[in-house]
Design a protein around this motif. Sequence first.
Motif, PDB file in Angstrom:
ATOM      1  N   ILE A  86      -1.196  -8.450 -12.382  1.00  0.00           N
ATOM      2  CA  ILE A  86      -1.540  -7.136 -11.837  1.00  0.00           C
ATOM      3  C   ILE A  86      -0.365  -6.559 -11.046  1.00  0.00           C
ATOM      4  O   ILE A  86      -0.051  -5.371 -11.175  1.00  0.00           O
ATOM      5  N   SER A  87       0.317  -7.391 -10.248  1.00  0.00           N
ATOM      6  CA  SER A  87       1.474  -6.885  -9.495  1.00  0.00           C
ATOM      7  C   SER A  87       2.547  -6.367 -10.446  1.00  0.00           C
ATOM      8  O   SER A  87       3.146  -5.323 -10.213  1.00  0.00           O
ATOM      9  N   GLY A 135      -5.102  -6.614  -6.779  1.00  0.00           N
ATOM     10  CA  GLY A 135      -4.829  -7.848  -7.514  1.00  0.00           C
ATOM     11  C   GLY A 135      -5.052  -9.072  -6.660  1.00  0.00           C
ATOM     12  O   GLY A 135      -5.603 -10.081  -7.120  1.00  0.00           O
TER      13      GLY A 135
END
Lengths: 283, 338
Positions: free
Chosen positions: B209-210, B251
């Motif tokens: 997600i990052s 996230g």
Amino acid sequence: MNPTSPLYAKRRRRNVLTMGLAYGATGLGLTWLVIILAVLVWEGFSGLSWAVFTEMTPPPGSAGGLLNPIVGSLVMTVIAVLIGTPLGILAGTYMAEYGRFDKLTTVVRFINDILLSAPSIVIGLFVYEVMVAQMGHFSGWAGAVSLAVIVVPVVVRTTEDMLVLVPDSLREAAASIGLPRSLMIQRVAYRAARAGMITGVLLAVARISGETAPLLFTALNNQFWSLNLNAPVSSLPVVIFQFALSPYKDWQSLAWTGALIITFAVLALSIVARILAAQRKTS
Amino acid sequence: MKWGRQPVVDVALQGTGSSTVSQIDRARVLQRLRLSDVAFRHLTRAAALAVLVILGGIIVSLIWGSLPALRTFGFSFLHEEVWNPVTEQFGAIAPIYGTVVTSLIAMLIAVPVGLFIALFLTELCPMWLRRPIGIAIELLAGIPSIIYGIWGLFVFAPFLQQHVQPFLISVFGDIPVLSTLFAGPPYGIGVFTAGLILAIMVLPFITSISRDVFEAVPPVLKEAAYGLGCTTWEVARYVMLPYARVGVIGGIMLGLGRALGETMAVTFVIGNAHRISGSLLAPGTTISATIANEFTEAVGDLYTSALIALGLILFVITFIVLAIARLLLLRLNARVGR
């Protein structure tokens, strides 16, 4: 800026340090993957033989295989997919085709995303309460249903995502020749989104084939050959759990072999799913 | 039925002037199509509602199942440490503590490592290596948790016991607070080991997600910062991170939700001891590990009910964490969409 100034040197040093950390972190992440896979192959491969796929789980101290848990896992996975996939596809269809801008869709999407990461042991408790406690005994059906509850959110998510990507001009073309909406969805939209939807099902299978927690108190375990879904059914992850925690060396070695089989099945499934998804992007 | 699936469509699609099909047949077919259209619409709607029913069913059945225990113990269930199946005395604070502490250890390690990997993948990695490395990290998420468990029990815990834990005990032995945290004999299994394994397991969620939100940072922002003479670190710290903040937190919360509910890997390595110990190296238990270990052996309604009540607590905690994660990620999507 003057390259010899102390501030410049300090910033350079900090940058080198943090970029080093970035390389290190990536190395660390990849190292774990390599170590885990290497240990699995090392420990599991020695026990891999035909007997693993043709013989039943043994009592401690004698030779045997993993045939009944492998078959049990396959049967419950197939039933779970048969229950979960239609439900998930239909729900995803509503969200993408009929109610794309509905309140209901927003709520369902939110709840579905939470179900997607909900702890699987809680799903096991749910099915225990609803099925096992009511029927009075553990059963393969309960195990399959608890796996199906895990399948649904995965399929809902991918179906919706894939149908939203289908260009509206396809839908309009179908409508313009007089195709009713339900047939437009089944004949045109599903066909256009097929690769992505299959990917979703494969990911769901990959997800449930390693699930242990929801099976512990739904399907329980069975030491013997049984295809009776009204009785406890053995499954590969639960047998690994039981054998790995046992004090017997031959059980532990079978657990490693089972772990190797599951891991490679799951990794193969997710790689196939990725290849399918990549094909959709390029075509 | 007079027509199969294919002819029905053909009939419907043919003009009114068709000589092969009479007007009456055509009207009948259209009527049937209208019916099946409505039926299909309602079917999909029912399936969408079924998703809500599943969640409702989980909540209702957990509350129903935990009623006996909650009636018997009331609020003391939440803060009592005793867990005695023989005298039927149950309190949930030890598993709750274990769940929270193992997840905290996991996040303390996985968040910085995950962010640095995401930074590497977006800024440092050569183009041709990005996809393979990204996939490799995501494969970590695909490995079933029972594999982490068996690996943790037979490989990782003995390694920690022999090499890492004695070192930690001797290094921190003289420092006031840390000496309590890292006290006692190196068991190998315990809260610390469980936290480390959880860190490895949630790493891919935080990383992917990052990376996605870092990649969504407009290149022109980064280029402007580089143009001013910023170092890569300064671009990451002062341009990318603030821009991607909401997504990164989303996230992290998603990873936290996973860590809190993770069962099998923790069950193998935590030692299943119902007590709160000052030392992180001591065995403990988590909510999910307690349920996994004891549920099938639970004799008596009260014992079963206490375990279901634990499940309810776990579900409420993860529900809140995951809901926050989703709301943050939704906010992010709304911003990108605009």
